[in-house]
Design an enzyme around this catalytic site. Structure first.
Site, PDB file in Angstrom:
ATOM      1  N   ASN A 140     -10.187  -2.972   2.488  1.00 12.02           N
ATOM      2  CA  ASN A 140      -9.871  -3.019   1.058  1.00 12.02           C
ATOM      3  C   ASN A 140     -11.159  -2.876   0.261  1.00 12.02           C
ATOM      4  O   ASN A 140     -12.247  -2.957   0.833  1.00 12.02           O
ATOM      5  CB  ASN A 140      -9.224  -4.360   0.693  1.00 12.02           C
ATOM      6  N   HIS A 168       0.836  -1.223   0.000  1.00 13.68           N
ATOM      7  CA  HIS A 168       0.000   0.000   0.000  1.00 13.68           C
ATOM      8  C   HIS A 168       0.862   1.262   0.000  1.00 13.68           C
ATOM      9  O   HIS A 168       0.509   2.272   0.621  1.00 13.68           O
ATOM     10  CB  HIS A 168      -0.945   0.025   1.212  1.00 13.68           C
TER      11      HIS A 168
HETATM   12 FE1  HDE Z   1      -2.524  -4.787   5.452  1.00 12.06          FE
HETATM   13  N1  HDE Z   1      -0.715  -4.007   5.908  1.00 12.06           N
HETATM   14  N2  HDE Z   1      -1.870  -6.624   5.989  1.00 12.06           N
HETATM   15  N3  HDE Z   1      -4.269  -5.659   4.847  1.00 12.06           N
HETATM   16  N4  HDE Z   1      -3.179  -3.040   4.867  1.00 12.06           N
HETATM   17  C1  HDE Z   1      -0.353  -2.736   5.766  1.00 12.06           C
HETATM   18  O1  HDE Z   1       0.806  -1.445   7.349  1.00 12.06           O
HETATM   19  C2  HDE Z   1      -0.770  -6.849   6.726  1.00 12.06           C
HETATM   20  C3  HDE Z   1      -4.608  -6.972   4.913  1.00 12.06           C
HETATM   21  C4  HDE Z   1      -4.435  -2.724   4.445  1.00 12.06           C
HETATM   22  O2  HDE Z   1      -3.238   3.491   3.943  1.00 12.06           O
HETATM   23  C5  HDE Z   1       0.986  -2.423   6.367  1.00 12.06           C
HETATM   24  O3  HDE Z   1       1.175   0.757   7.674  1.00 12.06           O
HETATM   25  C6  HDE Z   1      -0.685  -8.239   7.078  1.00 12.06           C
HETATM   26  C7  HDE Z   1      -6.008  -7.149   4.699  1.00 12.06           C
HETATM   27  C8  HDE Z   1      -4.500  -1.334   4.065  1.00 12.06           C
HETATM   28  O4  HDE Z   1      -1.634   3.344   5.418  1.00 12.06           O
HETATM   29  C9  HDE Z   1       1.397  -3.758   6.987  1.00 12.06           C
HETATM   30  C10 HDE Z   1      -1.788  -8.823   6.517  1.00 12.06           C
HETATM   31  C11 HDE Z   1      -6.512  -5.900   4.485  1.00 12.06           C
HETATM   32  C12 HDE Z   1      -3.232  -0.830   4.289  1.00 12.06           C
HETATM   33  C13 HDE Z   1       0.229  -4.650   6.631  1.00 12.06           C
HETATM   34  C14 HDE Z   1      -2.516  -7.795   5.838  1.00 12.06           C
HETATM   35  C15 HDE Z   1      -5.405  -4.986   4.579  1.00 12.06           C
HETATM   36  C16 HDE Z   1      -2.428  -1.911   4.799  1.00 12.06           C
HETATM   37  C17 HDE Z   1       1.962  -1.796   5.409  1.00 12.06           C
HETATM   38  C18 HDE Z   1      -2.205 -10.274   6.551  1.00 12.06           C
HETATM   39  C19 HDE Z   1      -7.958  -5.518   4.161  1.00 12.06           C
HETATM   40  C20 HDE Z   1      -2.736   0.575   4.028  1.00 12.06           C
HETATM   41  C21 HDE Z   1       2.062  -0.349   5.807  1.00 12.06           C
HETATM   42  C22 HDE Z   1      -2.049 -10.911   7.802  1.00 12.06           C
HETATM   43  C23 HDE Z   1      -8.859  -5.709   5.258  1.00 12.06           C
HETATM   44  C24 HDE Z   1      -3.034   1.497   5.161  1.00 12.06           C
HETATM   45  C25 HDE Z   1       1.318  -0.242   7.020  1.00 12.06           C
HETATM   46  C26 HDE Z   1      -2.593   2.900   4.819  1.00 12.06           C
HETATM   47  C27 HDE Z   1      -1.088  -1.778   5.177  1.00 12.06           C
HETATM   48  C28 HDE Z   1       0.175  -5.913   7.044  1.00 12.06           C
HETATM   49  C29 HDE Z   1      -3.699  -8.078   5.100  1.00 12.06           C
HETATM   50  C30 HDE Z   1      -5.583  -3.578   4.372  1.00 12.06           C
HETATM   51  C31 HDE Z   1       2.727  -4.333   6.543  1.00 12.06           C
HETATM   52  C32 HDE Z   1       0.419  -8.868   7.894  1.00 12.06           C
HETATM   53  C33 HDE Z   1      -6.791  -8.473   4.740  1.00 12.06           C
HETATM   54  C34 HDE Z   1      -5.712  -0.589   3.527  1.00 12.06           C
HETATM   55  O5  HDE Z   1       1.521  -3.674   8.364  1.00 12.06           O
END
Ligand code: HDE
Length: 705
Positions: free
Chosen positions: A159, A86
């Site tokens: 999402n 993201h």
């Molecule tokens: Fe994320 N995700 N994600 N994700 N995610 C990040 O956090 C992560 C997942 C989502 O505009 C990171 O600050 C793991 C699902 C959004 O700043 C990180 C897993 C959904 C955003 C991270 C998921 C999301 C992130 C990277 C699986 C939808 C952007 C930068 C276990 C519900 C937020 C940060 C923004 C961002 C980890 C799966 C949505 C690495 C480990 C499912 C919208 O922490």
């Protein structure tokens, strides 16, 4: 002419006024630029910012040039690590208004009082691309909302797709490694169309459902304003007695859903890589405020136990036809950021940021996320004090004993920095609040520790099949086209075949069409862990069945030349305005055109800078001579052939036929075309037609899509 002496004309520089309160109650660190005097960070006025300090005219630069060194030092450190996923995002401020009290199921403060407004900050993003990639990548979109409630910040980190590729957080690094650029060559970026991604997902049947969504038009939205959002996991609402209700969160765009077609996305990325962010910025700027309703699917254990799938499995939805989405409030985005870095870049979301009345479930993906986000923020923002940045700080009172660290700005006074303590008055510091403080849901847990996937997570295909069969024919065609496109970028034939073998479990026709498109013999069906079942179609899953029924918020692009009929142009403008749509003029030169009544109209784009892919519908209002000139201009011919191929509605004046002829489409004029006369009613009829957004019946006829 009398001149003001320089010393009085410039505003006196004062020490930076530390914080200023913005309209949403947020604080900005204000370093006024306007008329202020240029200084160093230490406040020393700068006399010359053009040249560094040298010995003589052509001599070496001196180390003592503290003004140069400070400037360069700071510049060298301007970038912070981009988000691992993201990375490319765009944010805006707004508010959330509660429709009705949800006191019966949650104590969450923001849901108690109808009509109450809570400030929000939203960041939309693509997932795979790096920060400098383009907006129209085929990808899920992040839809992260920070609610600054009176009981603390709640981050609903969602999402635009309601399911995820994997069931367990353990696989997240593998998934992300596979989709991002390949490590040896460093490309391709911002696309899943390469061997590593398809290798991974074809070996992970659990990803099939999300892959179907990613190959659908959901992954190429027309605008961030026209897409849904989903928090994916099942969360909990917790009431005053500690009882919990399962809940899934949805965002429903009031502008209706809309996507582009793939051939269009490819071209938009070249014409305007910032298409989505520009669209959001422009819409808010002109007061066409993006709105979404927050919906919930609330259900109890009894429903969870009776449902065909496990409500803890993030690769599954609960069809809206089974548990209707109850709309509980509305979010309006009404203010763009003042500073992209301070707000959009430094905002830190975390699914663990919940408020009293909201809790988690054991979804193994959610549990992993609860760890990851805080961890990544420390790396990205460099200090545990990132919560003190204005964009991240709560807007309600807060008080705790956490202290010090890099860049600590809010430093408590007084003696006590621990509790319990026996100090009193101002010295004692904050105390716990057993009545309204956060309480987790009381959930009974037992079991043996082990690494396993529950059997209830094993059906990987039934809902993927349900998704495919719930789409309209054009949407199904687009899914087939997307699979063929993506897999044709995969160099290893065995990977293509493995993916098609999986697709046979989704739908035989789908698999056959993809194999045929790839020129691949149909492979043996992959053996599923659990045989898929047939589920009822869910119309809520289709974009086209849930379109806006309106052209409001959309853009009509008008190709104009000198001598164009002023009345026809005015009629189109009026009709578009009445419809709530915006008009942009595209002319041979950006300086604009002079219409038949000698009025000059500045243009928004020149022809090759404003291709028709940037518009939702198009009109051609040219003079005879203008059309002849455009007919010899390749970008103008592309303008009309693309609009035709992308199934757009087209209005044209009779003289534009020369251009349509040259573009080779005069014989293909269909019911999506309106020949304009000088009547207002004709323009109005055209704009009304545009409410359908596209003439999908044309699609099978046009090879380009
Ligand atoms: Fe994320 N995700 N994600 N994700 N995610 C990040 O956090 C992560 C997942 C989502 O505009 C990171 O600050 C793991 C699902 C959004 O700043 C990180 C897993 C959904 C955003 C991270 C998921 C999301 C992130 C990277 C699986 C939808 C952007 C930068 C276990 C519900 C937020 C940060 C923004 C961002 C980890 C799966 C949505 C690495 C480990 C499912 C919208 O922490």
């Amino acid at each position: 002419m009398a001149t003001t002496p320089r010393s009085t004309r410039r505003a006196r520089t004062t020490a930076p006024e530390a914080f200023e309160v913005g309209p949403g109650g947020e604080t900005h660190q204000a370093v006024g630029r306007g008329e202020a005097r240029l200084t160093t960070q230490q406040g020393v006025p700068i006399a010359d910012d053009q040249s560094s300090l040298t010995v003589g005219e052509r001599g070496p630069t001196l180390l003592e040039d503290f003004i140069f060194r400070e400037k360069m030092f700071h510049f060298d450190h301007e970038r912070i690590p981009e988000r691992i996923v993201h990375a490319r995002g765009y944010g805006a401020h707004g508010h959330f208004e509660t429709y009705e009290s949800l006191t019966d199921i949650t104590t969450a403060d923001l849901f108690q009082r109808p009509g109450e407004r809570t400030p929000v900050f939203v960041r939309f993003s693509t997932v795979a691309g790096n920060k400098g990639s383009f907006d129209l990548a085929r990808d899920a979109r992040g839809f992260a909302v920070k609610f600054y409630t009176q009981e603390g910040n709640w981050d609903l980190v969602s999402n635009n797709i309601p399911v995820f590729f994997i069931q367990d957080a353990m696989k997240f690094p593998d998934l992300v490694h596979s989709v991002k650029q390949e490590p040896d060559r460093g490309f391709p970026q911002a696309t899943a169309a390469h061997d590593n991604f398809w290798d991974f997902v074809s070996l992970m049947p659990e990803s099939t459902h999300m892959v179907l969504w990613a190959m659908s038009d959901r992954a190429i939205p027309r605008s961030l304003r026209f897409m849904e959002g989903f928090a994916v996991h099942t969360f909990r609402f917790i009431d005053a007695d500690g009882r919990s209700t399962f809940v899934k969160f949805h965002w429903k765009p009031l502008g209706g859903m809309q996507s582009v077609v793939w051939n269009e996305a490819v071209k938009i990325n070249g014409a305007d890589p910032d298409h989505h962010r520009r669209d959001l910025w422009d819409a808010i700027g002109r007061g066409d405020l993006p709105e979404w309703e927050l919906g919930i699917q609330a259900f109890d254990d009894e429903f969870a136990d009776s449902f065909d799938f496990d409500v803890l499995d993030p690769t599954k939805i609960i069809p809206e036809e089974l548990v209707p989405v109850r709309r509980v409030g509305k979010m309006v985005l009404d203010r763009v950021v003042d500073n992209f870095f301070a707000e959009t870049e430094q905002v830190a979301f975390c699914p663990a940021n919940v408020v009293p009345g909201i809790g988690f479930t054991n979804d193994p993906l959610l549990q992993g996320r609860l760890f990851s986000y805080l961890d990544t923020q420390l790396k990205r923002l460099g200090s545990p004090n990132f919560t003190q940045l204005p964009i991240n700080a709560p807007k309600c009172p807060f008080s705790h004993f956490q202290q010090d660290g890099h860049m600590a700005f809010t430093n408590p006074k007084g003696r006590a920095n621990y509790e319990p303590n026996s100090w009193s008055g101002d010295e004692r510091g904050p105390r716990e609040d057993p009545i309204s403080g956060y309480r987790s849901a009381a959930v009974q847990e037992s079991g043996t520790t082990r690494r396993t996937r529950p059997a209830s997570f094993a059906d990987h295909y039934s809902q993927a099949r349900q998704f495919f069969l719930s789409q309209t024919p054009p949407e199904q065609r687009h899914i087939v086209g997307a699979f063929v496109f993506e897999l044709s970028k995969v160099e290893t034939e065995a990977i293509r075949a493995r993916m098609v073998a999986n697709l046979r479990n989704v739908d035989e026709d789908l698999a056959e069409m993809v194999a045929e498109g790839l020129g691949l013999p149909l492979p043996e069906r992959a053996t599923p862990a659990v045989e898929p079942i047939d589920l009822p179609e869910s119309p809520a899953l289709s974009i086209l069945l849930n379109g806006p029924g309106s052209f409001a918020g959309r853009t009509l692009g008008i190709l104009v030349t000198d001598g164009a009929d002023a009345k026809t142009l005015a009629n189109l403008r009026d009709a578009a305005e009445a419809e709530g749509a915006r008009v942009q003029l595209v002319a041979p030169k950006v300086g604009g055109v002079t219409t038949s009544d000698t009025t000059h109209h500045p243009a928004d784009h020149k022809v090759d800078g404003g291709p028709s892919v940037l518009f939702d519908a198009v009109a051609i209002v040219t003079s005879e001579q203008g059309a002849t000139v455009l007919a010899g201009h390749a970008p103008a011919r592309d303008w009309v052939t693309d609009a035709h191929a992308h199934c757009k509605f087209v209005a044209f004046v009779p003289s534009a036929r020369t251009l349509l002829d040259a573009a080779g489409i005069s014989d293909e004029i269909d019911e999506g075309y309106v020949e304009l006369d000088r009547r207002k009613t004709t323009a109005a009829r055209f704009l009304k037609m545009c409410r359908d957004l596209r003439l999908w019946d044309r699609e099978p006829e046009v090879a380009a899509v």
